[in-house]
Structures are given as C-alpha cells and as structure tokens.
Write a protein that holds these residues in place. Structure first.
Motif: not given
Length: 621
Positions: A368-390
């Motif tokens: 998600x994102x928001x603005x502080x001092x007229x600049x954009x900042x992005x917040x992230x939920x750092x879940x993680x994921x692997x490539x795990x296929x047959x």
C-alpha cells in the motif's frame, strides 16, 4: 574699514549655536496624571485539550462478522467497500461469486462474542462463465472464464479480475456499474494478461491497473509471461482494449551509466538484474518475463506512478503510467545476524536466536502507499514465497543441504558451527531456504543461507530504498501475548507450527488516517495476528497495538490441499471450526470515518480459511 558681510556671518553662527543649545536642553517634566479607570476584563479563552503522547493508543474491537460456513476453500478472500450502498464486497472463491455484505445497521459497540459472531448477512453477486472481449486486432471473441481473484471499487464502478478457464491463458476484467443497493449492471469485459491476480484503480479514476502474475502449471511445461495491463477509463466507462506493459522491452533502467544497447536483449537484462540482487529461479529456458510475477499494485496520490510487488523475485517494479514503462528494483536482504527469529517447529516453544550468515528475502505480498512531505512511501507485508512445483522447486531445509541422500553439499565453517550449536537437524536444520542463492561460486559450499520472507512489514521510499523495517517485532510481540500458540498454523491449533517456514507470514496490509495520524494495519496469515503501527512520519514509526480474534483451545483440523479440506476419511475434523475464530486473514480494507456507515473508522478483514469477513472498529482511546 568695517566689513558688513563678516558681521552677518558671525551673527548667523551665533544664532545657530543658541538654537542648537536650546534643542539639547529639555524642560522640566510635568506632574503625573491621574490614574485612569480599570478596563473591562477580556472574554475567557476556550480551554485547550491536553496534548497526547505518541504513539496514540487505539481501541480495536469487533463490531460485526459474516460467516460463509465454508472452511479451507478461500470462501472469503479479497475485500472492498462500496460507499453508496454501505456494503462490503468479499470474494467467495469456493462459490466463485462475490458476497455483498450490507453494513448500514452495523453496531457501534463490540459484539457479545467476537470469535463466533455471525451478525452480518450477505447477498450473492454473480458473473458469467464466459464473456465477449475485443482483442488487440479489434476482433471480438468469446473468452471462457475460471476463478475470480480480485476486485476493486472506484465510486460506483466495480472491476472484477477473473482468470481464464485455463489458468495460464489470458484473463479478463469485468466492469459493472453499482447502484445504491450494491447491485451491478454489466458494462463490458476487457482482455488482460495471464492470471490477473490483482486489480486496482488510480486515485483519479482514469485507469484500472492489473497485475498479471503469469504462474506456470504444476509440471512447469507452460509458464506464461507476467505483465501489467492498463485500462483507460473516461467518465466511468472503460476502453475496449487494455494497454500492456511487458516485462521485456518495457523494462527501463534509471542508471545513467547504462545505455539502451546495454539491456536490449533478455540475456543482458537478466545479467543486470541478477547482479543487482533480483532473484531468479526456474528451469532451463527461463526468461526475465517468465520469471517476474507481478503480485500486487499500489499507486502514487497523483496517479502518475504505480508500484508492483514481484514477490518471488524479492523485487519491486516502479511503473511510469505516462510512459508505460517499468523499472525493476531489488529489495535486498534482511540480516538475521542483527535480529532474532524462531527457526524450528520441533521444540514447540518460542525461542529466538540470531544466525550469522542467514538472510531473509523480503518478498512482499500486499503493498500500500501514502504521502509524507509530498513524497510517496510504500508499505509492504513481507510474507515470502518459494517456487515449489512438481516440475521445479527451489525449496530445501537446511538439514537437507548437507544430507548425503539429498543435496549432498556443505555449509561454510561458520554456518556449520552455528548449525551444530543450535541443535542440528531439529533446530536450524528445520528452516526452509532457497537453493537459488547462497552458493555464489557454485563450489558446493553454502557460504550464506536465504530464507523466505522477512517476518515483518517495511516502508520503502519511491525509489524502493528501505526506510523502515519492523525487525523481529512480530514474532516477539505475538509470542509475548499468545505464548506457545505463536506461529500457529491456520488449519489446526498447533503452536510454533510455522516457525520453520516463514513464521507468521505477514499477508495483508492497508493504510488509514485516524484523527490526523496515519496508521498501517498488518495481518499475519497463519496465527491471525493484527498489528497496528503509527507510520505518520515514516522515519519515526512506532508500534501501537495488537489484536487476535482466535480461540486456540478449540480442537479442529483441516487440510486445504484436499478437495474437501474437512474430509473425515482423511482424518480431518471441522466440527468446531466455527468456534475457533478467524483463520487465514488474506486482505484488509480500511474505511475512514468520513466514509464509514457508523462515522467511525473501520477495518474489513477477509479470512480465507475460516471463510469469514470481520469488521473492526478502530478508535482513539
């Protein structure tokens, strides 16, 4: 002889001298005047409010809850809010429809039983199994549809992202006009890329943006390219054809040391991005566009830029919506030598340690994102994921790296020492890491280990530079409150169950403003923790509160990999799941006080494993 002129000059000088002397000499002061009457007293000012310490305390309470009664089948996933009808919209993946939950009469005080409440009801919003779309050549065709993945609402315009009947084929965005009852009138469908996993609108409503993930099939014989689709909208009416931002020739680099000839082939782009730290993991024939899998999009407030998480690649894409280009930025790694984590599920207790040479890939899911001092900042939920296929897997436990019957490789002397000191195969040996990183010189010895996700949330600036990370807060806060139930699975009540994987797995995030302060709301997929942080100033972030709407004493077990996750023939038992609370929070939507049907700030959370949608009221204490 008498000089008349000299006489005149002398007389004039004398006169001037006397005048100046008179100016310098003051007369005597006059007598003190009589004291004037007392003036009327002024009107008393309004008494000011006492100042509040930061971070301000927030009260989080459940004020409503909707239950589908369907468990382990993603019956409540992505949630949105439609102000005109005061309704929450939630994807029901099990029924492949959208639940419209009216919140007009929502309570303004906490419900009697937050964990088992079922006070809210829904009506079904359905869509067709096939649609007519116009392709890039202007030819109309019929497109068979598969599962719904995402929804977005801008005023009264609803966008539904639906994958193709074959997951690796192109999908579509279905547009509807919503009325005051939350009912929809179909406008049109627009073809987009393979596996449209997320759709959102720009703040000005002029575009719908789609993250086309392009996941491979199980045996990795069909791996479509990832892409971004941009659909222009004029007066709430979408264009017939989307523009595509591809992940090959539309990739740009802001480094002035690079010229276009330096990245005009896939091999060159792959080399530059790999050197910068973007993770690539796939079988022979892998390309940049096939490997990059757009996950989630957020935008700048001026609608000129967008940002997309590239989860498996531990990267973020910066999208220029005016030029329709994308720059891919590596997010770097979290040093677990400077923080602590619990890496074993065998001891079944919270125990935190630092490991030198162990790094976490941020790998954000929701952003998600928001603005502080007229600049954009992005917040992230750092879940993680692997490539795990047959057909291809990068995932391995640390113990299997040195197992002669598995990878049959070695750890560096320092890593091996820490492996032994931790307790070996049942401790550090349990942690899952990637084989794509760690053995940089390919000599069979892992000098470093890289685990999935950062077990945190982060704030990034508009150039994808790290501003803040919550470190090991989530694990330690959760364990302090939940005890041995921290890092529990969501398919059964077993504590410490996910410590060897990705911890609590921060999955969902949203940003909202309450009483002039900006807050981040982050939910962990596994144990169901909700964390709230004050992010008003991204350089001075603070933890505010924690909530968990789950009863860990309830006995149940399901397997969401089964066709019937509650199949008793497979030893499953879902008899009491409805008493266990919210399981598997997948998405969060913040509703401001101005838009809320109760005039109080709200959070709507979709819980995919319990199949519930929970509405929280969030107010200052």
């Amino acid at each position: 002889m008498f000089n008349n002129n000299n006489y005149k000059v002398g007389a004039l000088a004398l006169a001037l001298s006397m005048a100046l002397t008179a100016c310098v000499s003051d007369g005597d002061d006059g007598k003190q005047g009589l004291k004037g009457e007392q003036g009327m007293p002024g009107v008393a000012g309004v008494e000011g409010n006492d100042g509040k310490n930061l971070p301000r305390a927030l009260n989080v309470e459940v004020v409503g809850r909707f239950a589908t009664g369907i468990y382990g089948k993603s019956a409540a996933e992505i949630v949105q809010f439609h102000k005109s009808s005061n309704s929450a919209f939630a994807i029901n993946g099990a029924a492949n429809q959208i639940e419209v939950i009216n919140l007009t009469n929502l309570a303004i005080t906490e419900v009697a039983n937050p964990i088992a409440d079922e006070s809210l009801t829904s009506s079904a919003f359905t869509f067709p199994l096939s649609v007519s779309v116009i392709n890039g050549e202007g030819i109309e065709k019929t497109m068979p549809l598969g599962a719904v993945n995402s929804i977005a609402i801008k005023q009264d315009l609803l966008a539904i992202a639906v994958e193709g009947q074959v997951k690796q084929a192109n999908g579509a965005i279905l547009f509807y006009s919503l009325n005051e009852l939350g009912e929809g009138t179909f406008i049109k469908a627009v073809e987009v890329g393979a596996l449209p996993d997320m759709v959102t609108f720009t703040p000005d409503g002029s575009k719908a943006l789609v993250a086309n993930e392009g996941e491979p099939n199980a045996d990795y014989t069909n791996d479509p390219e990832g892409s971004i689709s941009v659909i222009s909208i004029v007066d709430s009416f979408p264009n017939n054809v989307a523009k595509a931002i591809n992940l090959s020739t539309d990739i740009v680099f802001s480094d002035d040391n690079l010229v276009p000839d330096d990245f005009n082939t896939d091999a060159k782009r792959l080399a530059i991005l790999s050197k910068a730290g973007v993770k690539f993991a796939g079988p022979a024939g892998n390309t940049v566009a096939k490997d990059l899998e757009p996950e989630y999009i957020t935008t700048s407030s001026n609608s000129k830029m967008a940002y997309v998480s590239l989860q498996e690649n531990n990267a973020m894409g910066i999208i220029n919506l005016e030029e329709l280009t994308i720059e891919v930025k590596a997010l770097g790694y979290k040093d677990w030598g400077k923080h602590q984590l619990d890496f074993s599920n065998k001891d079944e207790v919270p125990e935190f340690k630092s490991i030198q040479g162990l790094y976490g890939m941020y790998q954000p899911d929701t952003i998600a994102s928001y603005t502080w001092n007229d600049s954009t900042f992005i917040v992230s939920a750092n879940e993680g994921d692997a490539r795990d296929y047959d057909g291809f897997s990068e995932e391995v436990r640390v113990k299997d790296i040195i197992d002669a019957d598995e990878l049959n490789q070695t750890l560096s002397t320092e890593l091996q020492s820490q492996y032994d000191e931790s307790g070996g195969k049942n401790y550090l040996g349990r942690l899952k890491v990637t084989t794509a990183l760690g053995d940089e010189d390919k000599d069979g010895e892992f000098e470093k280990l890289f685990s999935y996700g950062a077990r945190s949330f982060s704030i990034w600036d508009k150039n994808a530079n790290l501003v803040y990370d919550s470190g090991d807060d989530f694990g330690k806060i959760s364990s302090a409150i939940l005890g041995n139930n921290f890092n529990a699975a969501h398919t059964k009540n077993k504590g410490d169950n996910r410590s060897d994987d990705k911890g609590g797995e921060p999955e969902a995030i949203d940003i909202g403003e309450i009483a002039g302060r900006t807050y981040a709301f982050i939910a962990q997929e596994r144990a169901g923790d909700l964390f709230v942080y004050d992010v008003t100033n991204p350089f001075n972030t603070a933890f505010v509160t924690h909530y968990n709407n789950r009863d860990f004493t309830v006995d149940y077990e399901m397997d969401d990999d089964l066709a019937d996750p509650c199949d008793p023939n497979e030893g499953m038992d879902c008899t009491h799941v409805n008493e266990a609370g919210d399981l598997g929070p997948e998405s969060i939507k913040f509703i401001s006080a101005a838009d809320s049907p109760t005039s109080k700030p709200l959070l709507i959370v979709g819980n995919e494993v319990s199949g519930t949608v929970t509405v929280y009221q969030v107010t200052e204490l």
